[in-house]
Design an enzyme around this catalytic site. Structure first.
Site, mmCIF file in Angstrom:
data_model
loop_
_atom_site.group_PDB
_atom_site.id
_atom_site.type_symbol
_atom_site.label_atom_id
_atom_site.label_comp_id
_atom_site.label_asym_id
_atom_site.label_seq_id
_atom_site.Cartn_x
_atom_site.Cartn_y
_atom_site.Cartn_z
ATOM 1 N N CYS A 182 -3.291 1.570 6.345
ATOM 2 C CA CYS A 182 -3.675 0.844 7.561
ATOM 3 C C CYS A 182 -4.285 1.793 8.595
ATOM 4 C CB CYS A 182 -2.464 0.128 8.135
ATOM 5 S SG CYS A 182 -1.071 1.233 8.387
ATOM 6 N N ASN B 242 0.809 -1.233 0.000
ATOM 7 C CA ASN B 242 0.000 0.000 0.000
ATOM 8 C C ASN B 242 0.837 1.276 0.000
ATOM 9 O OD1 ASN B 242 0.723 -0.600 2.689
ATOM 10 N ND2 ASN B 242 -0.937 0.671 3.448
ATOM 11 N N GLU C 13 7.372 0.522 16.071
ATOM 12 C CA GLU C 13 8.405 1.078 15.207
ATOM 13 C C GLU C 13 8.562 2.559 15.542
ATOM 14 O OE1 GLU C 13 6.833 0.044 11.267
ATOM 15 O OE2 GLU C 13 8.178 -1.686 11.281
ATOM 16 N N GLY D 290 2.106 -6.037 7.291
ATOM 17 C CA GLY D 290 1.179 -6.656 6.346
ATOM 18 C C GLY D 290 -0.092 -7.062 7.057
ATOM 19 N N THR E 173 -1.257 -13.069 7.633
ATOM 20 C CA THR E 173 0.153 -13.336 7.308
ATOM 21 C C THR E 173 1.011 -13.197 8.559
ATOM 22 O OG1 THR E 173 -0.318 -12.237 5.206
ATOM 23 C CG2 THR E 173 1.953 -12.831 5.609
HETATM 24 P P1 NDP Z 1 0.228 -9.287 3.163
HETATM 25 O O1 NDP Z 1 0.225 -9.762 4.557
HETATM 26 O O2 NDP Z 1 -0.475 -10.082 2.138
HETATM 27 O O3 NDP Z 1 1.724 -9.118 2.624
HETATM 28 C C1 NDP Z 1 2.698 -8.347 3.265
HETATM 29 C C2 NDP Z 1 4.061 -8.826 2.834
HETATM 30 O O4 NDP Z 1 4.268 -10.143 3.332
HETATM 31 C C3 NDP Z 1 4.227 -8.929 1.328
HETATM 32 O O5 NDP Z 1 5.548 -8.619 0.977
HETATM 33 C C4 NDP Z 1 3.918 -10.390 1.074
HETATM 34 O O6 NDP Z 1 4.422 -10.860 -0.129
HETATM 35 C C5 NDP Z 1 4.588 -11.018 2.275
HETATM 36 N N1 NDP Z 1 4.110 -12.355 2.611
HETATM 37 C C6 NDP Z 1 2.945 -12.954 2.267
HETATM 38 N N2 NDP Z 1 2.890 -14.205 2.788
HETATM 39 C C7 NDP Z 1 4.040 -14.401 3.482
HETATM 40 C C8 NDP Z 1 4.568 -15.473 4.256
HETATM 41 N N3 NDP Z 1 3.900 -16.618 4.412
HETATM 42 N N4 NDP Z 1 5.766 -15.318 4.834
HETATM 43 C C9 NDP Z 1 6.457 -14.167 4.711
HETATM 44 N N5 NDP Z 1 6.021 -13.121 3.971
HETATM 45 C C10 NDP Z 1 4.817 -13.221 3.382
HETATM 46 O O7 NDP Z 1 -0.308 -7.790 3.214
HETATM 47 P P2 NDP Z 1 -0.648 -6.846 2.005
HETATM 48 O O8 NDP Z 1 0.567 -6.680 1.159
HETATM 49 O O9 NDP Z 1 -1.910 -7.316 1.370
HETATM 50 O O10 NDP Z 1 -0.889 -5.450 2.757
HETATM 51 C C11 NDP Z 1 -2.095 -5.074 3.299
HETATM 52 C C12 NDP Z 1 -2.134 -5.338 4.783
HETATM 53 O O11 NDP Z 1 -1.059 -4.673 5.426
HETATM 54 C C13 NDP Z 1 -3.391 -4.808 5.439
HETATM 55 O O12 NDP Z 1 -3.898 -5.756 6.344
HETATM 56 C C14 NDP Z 1 -2.906 -3.582 6.186
HETATM 57 O O13 NDP Z 1 -3.687 -3.222 7.297
HETATM 58 C C15 NDP Z 1 -1.544 -3.995 6.590
HETATM 59 N N6 NDP Z 1 -0.717 -2.832 6.881
HETATM 60 C C16 NDP Z 1 -0.383 -2.558 8.185
HETATM 61 C C17 NDP Z 1 0.344 -1.433 8.503
HETATM 62 C C18 NDP Z 1 0.750 -1.142 9.917
HETATM 63 O O14 NDP Z 1 1.643 -0.305 10.090
HETATM 64 N N7 NDP Z 1 0.174 -1.767 10.912
HETATM 65 C C19 NDP Z 1 0.755 -0.476 7.455
HETATM 66 C C20 NDP Z 1 0.349 -0.859 6.132
HETATM 67 C C21 NDP Z 1 -0.366 -1.998 5.859
HETATM 68 P P3 NDP Z 1 3.452 -10.894 -1.434
HETATM 69 O O15 NDP Z 1 3.138 -9.481 -1.765
HETATM 70 O O16 NDP Z 1 4.259 -11.564 -2.455
HETATM 71 O O17 NDP Z 1 2.242 -11.688 -1.048
#
Ligand code: NDP
Length: 480
Positions: A282, A150, A461, A226, A230
Site C-alpha cells: 500500500c 499483500n 495504527e 484492505g 471494502t
Molecule cells: P480487500 O479489501 O479485498 O480485502 C481485505 C480483507 O477484507 C480480506 O480479508 C477480505 O477477504 C476481507 N473482505 C472482503 N470483503 C469484505 C466484507 N464485505 N466484509 C468484511 N471483510 C471483507 O483488499 P485486498 O485483500 O485486495 O488488499 C489490497 C488492498 O489493501 C489495497 O487496496 C491496498 O492498498 C490495501 N492495503 C492497505 C494498507 C494500509 O495500511 N493502508 C496496507 C496493505 C494493503 P477476502 O480475501 O476473502 O476477499
C-alpha cells in the site's frame, strides 16, 4: 491435499458447512491446499469462545499478557524458515523478502506490543483545590481483525498483537487468498499453550466471514486493512452499530524527486519503492514526479535498472520480482496498462505477462511497467492499481508538484527526495498524506502513528495509537 483448519477455542476445527475453497500457489497457478469456506455459524462459535476467554485474559496483569506475546514471537522465530517458505508459496513474493521483511516484521510486531503494553498508562488531570481526574484504559472485550493478502502475516500480527496486549480476545479473518501463515500462527498458539479462545482464526470469504464479524453484536471493534471499496462497505455496516472502527485503506502514493537529491540513493530506493512485492504494498510510490532538469537522465537510468530486475521463481534466492497474487489481480493490472495506452501513455518498459518455464510455466508473472506521457488527472494516475506499474511525470515548480501529488482522493503516504532542508519541511507540511518519507522509503519506527487521510482510511495504527484504539477510556473524577 492439505486442508487448512480454523482455530477456534484452542482447537483446529473444520468449517460447519464441511466445504472448502481452493488455495492457489501464484508461482505455479495451481491449487496446493484447501481452506475452510466458513460462514456466520463458524464466526458465532469463534465469538462465543472469545467471550468465554475475554474476562480472564483482561484480568491478567499486563506483564503476563506480555509474556504470552513474547512466547508467540519466540516460537515463530524458531520456525522462521518454515514461515518464510509458506508465505512465499502462498503469496508469490520472493523468498528473500519473506525472510528479511515479512516474517521478521511479524515477530517484531509481537515483541514490540509485548513491550509497549508494559509502558502504556492512563492519564491524570488535576483540578487545583477541587479534585482529580484519572482515566482508565480498559479492554473492549471481543474485537475483530480483518487483513489483506499483500503482507499476510505482517499485517495480521500488526493488528492481533496490540489487540491481545491491551487485554482483548480476538476473532480474526486473514485474506482468503493468503491464509497459510495464519494457519501456522494457530499452530504456534497451540504449541505455546495460549489459553483457549483468546485468539480465534476463521478462514473464508470476506463477504461471508468478514461481514459476519462486523455484524456480530458481541464484537466491539473492527480493525480492517484492505481496499477502499471494502472499507466503505464495512463502514456502512459498522457505523450504525456505534462500534469502534479503524480502517487502513488504499493509496496512490506520489514519489517526488527534486534535482538536488542524492541521485544514486534516490535511484536505488525508487526501484524498491516502485516494485517491492511486485508493487503490491500500500506504501509503494506509483506516481513518480521528477524535476525537469534530471527527468531524461532519471528516465534512462530507471528503465535500465527496472529492466534488469530478475523475474523468477519466488523460491529462488536471487529473484527480485515474484508472481502477482492471483490471476484475477493479474488481469486487473494488465487492464490498467491497456487503459494507460488508451489514455495516451507510452509504455517505456515491461507491462506484458511473463511466461516462465518448468514448474512456473502457468504462474502469474508480470514484467514491471514504466509509463510516461499521461496527464496527472487521468484514471491511470488517479486510481489504485496495486501492481508493478508506475508512471513518470516531469514538473517545474514546488506548487505544481504539490498540486499533482494532492490531486487524488487518496492520502496514504508520499516519498520526497531533496537535499534542501527548508524545502523538505515546506513540502512535507503541505502534502495531504498520513506518512511522508524524506530521502528514504519504508523506514519504520513501530512507535509512530501509521495510517492515511482522505480515502486512505480512518484512524491510526502503531505504538500507543493502536493500544488506545483497542481500549476504552473511562474518566473518573474525584472531588477533594
Ligand atoms: P480487500 O479489501 O479485498 O480485502 C481485505 C480483507 O477484507 C480480506 O480479508 C477480505 O477477504 C476481507 N473482505 C472482503 N470483503 C469484505 C466484507 N464485505 N466484509 C468484511 N471483510 C471483507 O483488499 P485486498 O485483500 O485486495 O488488499 C489490497 C488492498 O489493501 C489495497 O487496496 C491496498 O492498498 C490495501 N492495503 C492497505 C494498507 C494500509 O495500511 N493502508 C496496507 C496493505 C494493503 P477476502 O480475501 O476473502 O476477499
Amino acid at each position: 491435499m492439505e486442508k487448512i483448519a480454523n482455530y477456534i477455542n484452542g482447537h483446529m476445527v473444520g468449517p460447519v458447512s464441511g466445504s472448502y475453497l481452493d488455495n492457489f500457489e501464484p508461482a505455479t497457478g495451481k491449487v496446493y491446499s484447501y481452506i475452510p469456506d466458513s460462514s456466520d455459524e463458524d464466526v458465532s462459535k469463534a465469538v462465543d469462545a472469545a467471550m468465554q476467554a475475554a474476562k480472564a485474559w483482561a484480568e491478567l496483569p499486563n506483564e503476563k499478557r506480555s509474556e504470552w506475546l513474547v512466547k508467540i514471537a519466540d516460537r515463530i522465530e524458531e520456525r522462521m524458515e518454515e514461515f518464510a517458505q509458506a508465505e512465499t508459496r502462498d503469496n508469490g513474493k520472493p523468498i528473500s523478502l519473506s525472510r528479511t521483511m515479512d516474517i521478521p516484521r511479524s515477530i517484531s510486531n509481537f515483541r514490540f506490543f509485548a513491550h509497549a503494553i508494559t509502558q502504556f498508562s492512563g492519564e491524570s488531570h488535576q483540578m487545583q483545590g477541587i479534585g482529580i481526574n484519572y482515566t482508565l484504559r480498559q479492554p473492549l472485550g471481543v474485537v475483530a481483525c480483518i487483513s489483506p493478502w499483500n503482507l499476510p502475516l505482517y499485517l495480521l500480527s500488526w493488528k492481533i498483537a496490540p489487540a491481545l496486549a491491551a487485554g482483548n480476545a480476538v476473532v480474526t479473518k486473514p485474506s482468503e487468498i493468503t491464509p497459510y501463515t495464519a494457519y501456522l500462527l494457530a499452530q504456534v498458539c497451540m504449541e505455546v499453550g495460549l489459553p483457549p479462545g483468546v485468539l480465534n482464526i476463521v478462514h473464508g470469504l470476506g463477504p461471508k466471514v468478514g461481514e459476519a464479524m462486523c455484524l456480530h453484536p458481541k464484537v466491539k471493534a473492527i480493525s480492517f486493512t484492505g481496499g477502499t471499496a471494502t472499507g466503505k462497505r464495512i463502514a456502512s455496516i459498522v457505523a450504525p452499530q456505534f462500534k469502534k472502527m479503524s480502517l487502513e485503506l488504499g493509496g496512490k502514493n506520489p514519489n517526488i524527486i527534486f534535482a538536488d537529491c542524492d541521485y544514486d540513493e534516490m535511484l536505488r530506493t525508487t526501484v524498491r519503492s516502485s516494485f517491492t512485492n511486485q508493487g503490491q504494498i500500500c506504501l509503494c510510490g506509483s506516481r513518480i514526479f521528477v524535476e525537469r532538469p534530471i527527468y531524461d537522465k532519471f528516465k534512462k537510468d530507471f528503465i535500465s535498472m527496472v529492466s534488469s530486475l530478475k523475474i523468477g521463481d519466488p523460491s529462488e534466492v536471487d529473484t527480485k520480482m515474484g508472481a502477482v497474487v492471483s490471476e484475477a489481480h493479474l488481469n486487473k493490472v494488465v487492464s490498467y496498462i491497456a487503459l494507460a495506452k488508451e489514455e495516451g501513455g507510452t509504455v517505456l518498459c515491461g507491462g506484458h505477462r511473463q511466461w516462465m518455464t518448468d514448474r512456473c510455466a502457468e504462474g502469474w508473472f508480470l514484467q514491471p511497467a514504466v509509463i510516461e506521457g499521461l496527464p496527472y488527472d487521468c484514471r491511470t494516475n488517479q486510481e489504485e492499481i496495486f501492481g508493478p506499474v508506475v508512471t513518470l511525470m516531469p514538473f517545474d515548480t514546488e506548487e505544481e508538484v504539490l498540486m499533482y501529488a494532492n490531486s487524488t482522493t487518496y492520502g496514504l503516504s508520499a516519498t520526497l527526495w531533496t537535499s534542501h532542508l527548508a524545502r523538505a519541511h515546506r513540502v512535507s507540511e503541505k502534502l495531504e498524506m498520513g506518512i511522508v518519507w524524506v530521502n528514504c522509503w519504508l523506514v519504520r519506527d513501530l512507535r509512530t502513528p501509521f495510517g492515511g487521510t482522505k480515502a486512505s482510511g480512518v484512524g491510526r495504527e502503531g505504538g500507543f495509537e493502536a493500544l488506545r484504539f483497542f481500549t476504552e477510556p473511562k474518566n473518573i473524577c474525584i472531588s477533594y
